[in-house]
Design an enzyme around this catalytic site. Structure first.
Site, mmCIF file in Angstrom:
data_model
loop_
_atom_site.group_PDB
_atom_site.id
_atom_site.type_symbol
_atom_site.label_atom_id
_atom_site.label_comp_id
_atom_site.label_asym_id
_atom_site.label_seq_id
_atom_site.Cartn_x
_atom_site.Cartn_y
_atom_site.Cartn_z
ATOM 1 C CB CYS A 66 -0.957 0.001 1.193
ATOM 2 S SG CYS A 66 -0.183 0.164 2.796
ATOM 3 N N GLY A 67 0.345 2.395 0.088
ATOM 4 C CA GLY A 67 1.139 3.608 -0.022
ATOM 5 C C GLY A 67 2.227 3.692 1.035
#
Lengths: 94, 161
Positions: free
Chosen positions: A10-11
């Site tokens: 994810c980010g």
């Protein structure tokens, strides 16, 4: 079957990927699959292009990778979870 | 790893904002003032949201779960912001779509990979329309706190009240 390396990204590599990681772990257990889960930031995917078999991510990715990329947002929203699980299973059982 | 900090002081109701940047600024500033996060947290949160959107199209009420790297955090907390009017956030994993969000769960996490059960339960909250509507319509921070504690099962929170 050889152990598959699954990237979970994810980010920030900290919040949503943790949830997705847990969901895949559970899934792998249920289906007797042995997977090597690697939880990372999406920006780190490049370092795994030679070893990974699959990328499951909640972050957008425009890059083309030599392995399938599956969007895992459904694990967070509960909408379409079964479809995502099927997609992941299919990719892992190849 | 510190225990999670959660009480009325991180719950903001009727937040007035015209943009997601406004919302993130107000919510993260509140955490800076309480020294739960560092001065670097607000700009980091805004930059991260720009790059990796966190809006989620959940049942009933759309939510966003902005978060950023652990080094900006002093003590982990979940700040809940209920917006007066919806504000558009980008949809997670999608670079084109936006979604009108009305509840923001700002995550300040102090350690990667170690908060699985907390996050899983938070996701269950997102999947429960009744709980989201209660948070949206409740005017009382204490009852929102109680509801969140019940749903997230903060066993270790006794000392924080």
């Amino acid at each position: 079957m050889a152990k598959k390396q699954v990237l979970v990204a994810c980010g920030a590599g900290i919040a949503t990927s943790t949830v997705v990681n847990g969901a895949i772990e559970e899934m792998a257990k249920e289906n007797n699959l042995s997977v090597d889960l690697v939880q990372i930031k999406i920006s780190e995917v490049g370092g795994y292009v030679d070893t990974a078999d699959l990328l499951v991510t909640t972050a957008m990715t425009q890059k083309d990778y030599p392995f399938p990329v599956i969007n895992a947002r459904s694990f967070l929203t509960g909408i379409g979870t079964e479809d995502t699980k099927k997609e992941i299973l299919t990719a892992l059982q190849k | 790893m510190s225990e999670i900090y959660f009480n009325e002081s991180v719950i903001l109701l009727g937040v007035e904002a015209n943009s997601k940047e406004d919302v993130l600024e107000v919510m993260s500033r509140n955490l800076v003032e309480q020294k739960l996060v560092k001065e670097t947290f607000p700009p980091a949160i805004i930059a991260r949201e720009e790059e990796y959107a966190t809006g989620l199209p959940t049942a009933g009420v759309a939510v966003a779960i902005p978060h950023t790297d652990v080094e900006h955090v002093n003590r982990k907390t979940i700040s809940v912001g209920v917006l007066k009017n919806t504000v558009d956030f980008g949809v997670m994993g999608d670079d084109k779509e936006t979604i009108p969000v009305q509840i923001v769960f700002l995550l300040a996490m102090d350690e990667a990979h170690s908060q699985l059960s907390l996050l899983q339960q938070l996701m269950k909250v997102f999947q429960n329309e009744d709980v989201l509507l209660s948070i949206l319509n409740d005017q009382n921070k204490t009852s929102i706190r109680d509801l969140m504690e019940e749903k997230l099962d903060f066993g270790a929170l006794e000392g924080e009240k």
